[in-house]
Design a protein around this motif. Structure first.
Motif, PDB file in Angstrom:
ATOM      1  N   GLY A 100       0.823  -1.199  -0.077  1.00 49.70           N
ATOM      2  CA  GLY A 100       0.000   0.063  -0.095  1.00 49.70           C
ATOM      3  C   GLY A 100       0.978   1.389   0.112  1.00 49.70           C
ATOM      4  N   ALA A 101       2.028   1.225   0.760  1.00 53.96           N
ATOM      5  CA  ALA A 101       2.878   2.547   0.830  1.00 53.96           C
ATOM      6  C   ALA A 101       3.161   2.835  -0.550  1.00 53.96           C
ATOM      7  N   GLU A 102       3.774   1.811  -1.274  1.00 51.70           N
ATOM      8  CA  GLU A 102       4.444   2.003  -2.582  1.00 51.70           C
ATOM      9  C   GLU A 102       3.561   2.723  -3.601  1.00 51.70           C
ATOM     10  N   GLY A 103       2.236   1.874  -3.375  1.00 52.00           N
ATOM     11  CA  GLY A 103       1.033   2.396  -4.310  1.00 52.00           C
ATOM     12  C   GLY A 103       0.766   3.720  -4.385  1.00 52.00           C
ATOM     13  N   ALA A 104       0.841   4.085  -2.909  1.00 45.87           N
ATOM     14  CA  ALA A 104       0.235   5.475  -2.452  1.00 45.87           C
ATOM     15  C   ALA A 104       1.390   6.420  -2.899  1.00 45.87           C
ATOM     16  N   ARG A 105       2.829   6.101  -2.801  1.00 41.15           N
ATOM     17  CA  ARG A 105       3.715   7.160  -3.134  1.00 41.15           C
ATOM     18  C   ARG A 105       3.741   7.300  -4.578  1.00 41.15           C
ATOM     19  N   PHE A 106       3.488   6.062  -5.415  1.00 38.12           N
ATOM     20  CA  PHE A 106       3.503   6.396  -6.894  1.00 38.12           C
ATOM     21  C   PHE A 106       2.225   7.321  -7.261  1.00 38.12           C
ATOM     22  N   LEU A 107       1.105   7.046  -6.761  1.00 38.71           N
ATOM     23  CA  LEU A 107      -0.074   7.953  -7.040  1.00 38.71           C
ATOM     24  C   LEU A 107       0.162   9.451  -6.774  1.00 38.71           C
ATOM     25  N   LYS A 108       0.987   9.632  -5.527  1.00 41.70           N
ATOM     26  CA  LYS A 108       1.129  11.209  -5.263  1.00 41.70           C
ATOM     27  C   LYS A 108       2.120  11.625  -6.242  1.00 41.70           C
ATOM     28  N   ASP A 109       2.979  10.764  -6.455  1.00 46.81           N
ATOM     29  CA  ASP A 109       4.253  11.326  -7.354  1.00 46.81           C
ATOM     30  C   ASP A 109       3.338  11.753  -8.809  1.00 46.81           C
ATOM     31  N   VAL A 110       2.686  10.975  -9.135  1.00 50.55           N
ATOM     32  CA  VAL A 110       1.896  11.453 -10.476  1.00 50.55           C
ATOM     33  C   VAL A 110       0.890  12.502 -10.316  1.00 50.55           C
ATOM     34  N   ALA A 111       0.340  12.564  -9.013  1.00 55.89           N
ATOM     35  CA  ALA A 111      -0.568  13.866  -8.810  1.00 55.89           C
ATOM     36  C   ALA A 111       0.261  15.029  -8.568  1.00 55.89           C
ATOM     37  N   ASP A 112       1.577  15.104  -8.026  1.00 56.07           N
ATOM     38  CA  ASP A 112       2.254  16.022  -7.581  1.00 56.07           C
ATOM     39  C   ASP A 112       2.723  16.740  -9.120  1.00 56.07           C
ATOM     40  N   VAL A 113       2.904  16.007 -10.122  1.00 57.06           N
ATOM     41  CA  VAL A 113       3.215  16.551 -11.555  1.00 57.06           C
ATOM     42  C   VAL A 113       2.245  17.362 -12.028  1.00 57.06           C
ATOM     43  N   LEU A 114       0.947  16.653 -12.036  1.00 57.59           N
ATOM     44  CA  LEU A 114      -0.246  17.339 -12.492  1.00 57.59           C
ATOM     45  C   LEU A 114      -0.549  18.598 -11.787  1.00 57.59           C
ATOM     46  N   GLN A 115      -0.361  18.537 -10.530  1.00 51.94           N
ATOM     47  CA  GLN A 115      -0.646  19.930  -9.843  1.00 51.94           C
ATOM     48  C   GLN A 115       0.192  20.919  -9.997  1.00 51.94           C
ATOM     49  N   GLU A 116       1.528  20.565 -10.267  1.00 52.77           N
ATOM     50  CA  GLU A 116       2.567  21.443 -10.376  1.00 52.77           C
ATOM     51  C   GLU A 116       3.677  20.763 -11.224  1.00 52.77           C
ATOM     52  N   PRO A 117       3.314  20.933 -12.739  1.00 56.12           N
ATOM     53  CA  PRO A 117       4.124  20.464 -13.811  1.00 56.12           C
ATOM     54  C   PRO A 117       5.641  20.809 -13.754  1.00 56.12           C
ATOM     55  N   GLY A 118       6.080  21.828 -13.053  1.00 57.37           N
ATOM     56  CA  GLY A 118       7.510  22.229 -12.842  1.00 57.37           C
ATOM     57  C   GLY A 118       8.283  20.980 -11.967  1.00 57.37           C
ATOM     58  N   ARG A 119       7.396  20.378 -11.050  1.00 56.06           N
ATOM     59  CA  ARG A 119       7.992  19.194 -10.334  1.00 56.06           C
ATOM     60  C   ARG A 119       8.718  18.056 -11.101  1.00 56.06           C
ATOM     61  N   ALA A 120       8.266  18.046 -12.311  1.00 54.40           N
ATOM     62  CA  ALA A 120       8.921  16.943 -13.090  1.00 54.40           C
ATOM     63  C   ALA A 120      10.403  17.176 -13.427  1.00 54.40           C
ATOM     64  N   MET A 121      11.026  18.544 -12.921  1.00 57.35           N
ATOM     65  CA  MET A 121      12.312  18.627 -13.220  1.00 57.35           C
ATOM     66  C   MET A 121      13.118  18.140 -12.288  1.00 57.35           C
ATOM     67  N   LEU A 122      12.371  17.885 -11.048  1.00 58.61           N
ATOM     68  CA  LEU A 122      12.978  17.332  -9.973  1.00 58.61           C
ATOM     69  C   LEU A 122      12.769  15.615 -10.122  1.00 58.61           C
ATOM     70  N   MET A 123      12.093  15.357 -10.880  1.00 55.42           N
ATOM     71  CA  MET A 123      11.965  13.780 -10.816  1.00 55.42           C
ATOM     72  C   MET A 123      12.698  13.091 -11.940  1.00 55.42           C
ATOM     73  N   ALA A 124      13.211  13.957 -13.070  1.00 52.50           N
ATOM     74  CA  ALA A 124      13.647  13.408 -14.405  1.00 52.50           C
ATOM     75  C   ALA A 124      15.027  12.835 -13.945  1.00 52.50           C
TER      76      ALA A 124
END
Length: 454
Positions: free
Chosen positions: A430-454
């Protein structure tokens, strides 16, 4: 001699195929690699090329029949000594072809080398119930006003069948449009659904309307319709049952403010340099998913029960669920994680157009590592998607809606979307699934965050 050609192995573990239509008839002379028939597997419609130069002796199945791999499909009379032989596999087909001295080894299932000399032989005209394809002079069509276009029977001559896919032909038949007339306008390229619609709209007064459904009271007392379970529907049902009762599914949901993503998309669409690329929300979501999978590899893995192992993929073959006339299919974008946003946009456009035209190959439907299904296009907010077999995660994307939202401490109307993630709890906790979903949501909420994940 008379030689049987057996339905070859179409790959991907497929054991049977349904004959969609024959493009030859007994007595026809065929050439090596000429298309004999269109067959529908559980995954795609495939064209079968001839392994011989010869004359069609017998068709062992009719349109609509389901034929097992290895069963006799068609018999040929080929030049050679009077002895019978069989062609069932690529190796055997090559040996039989050698005995008949064709130009080169047979090209089964649309792959492999063309005959010597370079170009593949042109497709022979389809023979239909005693007539050949209708051919109309293109110059006449261009010169005549639309209300003067021929709509009834026209003189027929021997010619090539208009190039189109089975879904396009079915659509044209429903609208009462003669594809030969459309082919005269579009030229040598394959006819698309849009071509049929444009022609039907232009000559609307002359084209008969498709028959309307009769009321239930007029159906001779029949109160139900039975539809055979086959093709894509059969494969989808079997795969979903297997997945639902094999992998323990867990679904979690997250509603996210995607206003900045929608603003980004609007600005990209206004950029003239990007006018040739279709960048929409699904493209940005696909990019966000690829970035998030790099941080949560469990979602990009599969459970190998036979080996007793969890297999982590170091690449992303991203499946995109597509609703087509043949049913739900999930073609893949290969190595999606290595693509830029523009590359993903172009790949998604090509994938969608291929799926809608019915030209998706079995290879394009196999081997995905993670999938996205866009239920928002139907106005749905959330759901519990079932995992494609062999995958550990699938993300359902809901509709984007304006909603009241607390933004920076104040109530405002924002663009909001719900994401639904289903995952295999044997592979992902569950924790890994939640982290994945939050990572996707963070990029959609603030697209600039993709620069931190690339």
């Amino acid at each position: 001699m008379t030689t049987d050609f057996r339905l070859p192995d179409l790959g991907e573990g497929l054991t049977e195929a349904e004959i969609v239509q024959w493009l030859v008839a007994p007595g026809d002379t065929v050439t090596l690699n000429q298309t004999l028939a269109e067959v529908e597997t559980a995954k795609a419609i495939v064209e079968l090329p001839s392994p011989y130069d010869g004359i069609v002796a017998t068709l062992h199945a009719e349109a609509g029949d389901t034929v097992a791999v290895g069963a006799p499909l068609i018999a040929f009379d080929v030049d050679g000594e009077d002895s019978a032989s069989d062609a069932s596999t690529p190796a055997e087909g090559g040996a039989a072809a050698s005995a008949a001295e064709p130009a080169t080894q047979a090209n089964l299932v649309g792959y492999g080398a063309a005959p010597s000399g370079g170009a593949r032989p042109a497709r022979r005209a389809r023979r239909a119930a005693g007539t050949a394809a209708s051919i109309v002079d293109t110059a006449v069509l261009e010169a005549a006003p639309h209300d003067a276009l021929p709509t009834g029977p026209v003189e027929t001559v021997q010619g090539e069948r208009p190039r189109s896919t089975p879904p396009v032909r079915a659509h044209a038949k429903q609208l009462g449009v003669d594809l030969v007339l459309v082919a005269a306008e579009v030229g040598d390229r394959p006819i698309t659904r849009a071509d049929v619609d444009a022609y039907a709209e232009r000559v609307a007064p002359a084209v008969p309307s498709p028959p309307t459904a009769r009321p239930a009271a007029e159906l001779d007392g029949e109160r139900e319709t039975r539809i055979a379970i086959r093709g894509v529907r059969k494969h989808t049902a079997e795969a979903m049952v297997q997945s639902a009762f094999t992998a323990p599914h867990v679904t979690c949901f997250h509603t996210v403010d995607v206003t900045e993503t929608m603003d980004l998309i609007a600005s990209l669409r206004e950029d003239r340099a990007l006018s040739g690329h279709r960048i929409g929300p699904l493209v940005v979501i696909a990019k966000a998913v690829c970035l998030a999978l790099g941080r949560t590899p469990g979602l990009n893995s599969r459970w190998d029960a036979e080996a007793g192992e969890i297999v982590q993929h170091h690449y992303v073959d991203l499946g995109i669920a597509a609703a087509t006339e043949r049913g739900l299919i999930v073609p893949n974008i290969r190595d999606a994680d290595r693509m830029s946003l523009i590359g993903l946009a172009d790949a998604l456009t090509a994938l969608t157009e291929t799926a809608r035209s019915g030209r998706t190959s079995p290879a394009e439907l196999a081997g995905g590592t993670f999938s996205i299904t866009n239920i928002g296009v139907f106005g749905i907010d959330a759901g519990t998607p079932i995992l494609p077999p062999g995958q550990s995660g699938i993300l359902a994307v809901g509709a984007v809606r304006p909603q009241p939202w607390v933004h920076r401490g104040d109530l405002a109307v924002r663009q909001v979307m719900t994401l639904s993630l289903s995952f295999d709890h044997r592979v992902v906790d569950g924790a890994e699934g939640a982290r994945f979903l939050k990572d996707v949501a963070d990029v959609l909420q603030e697209p600039g965050r993709a620069m931190l994940m690339a």
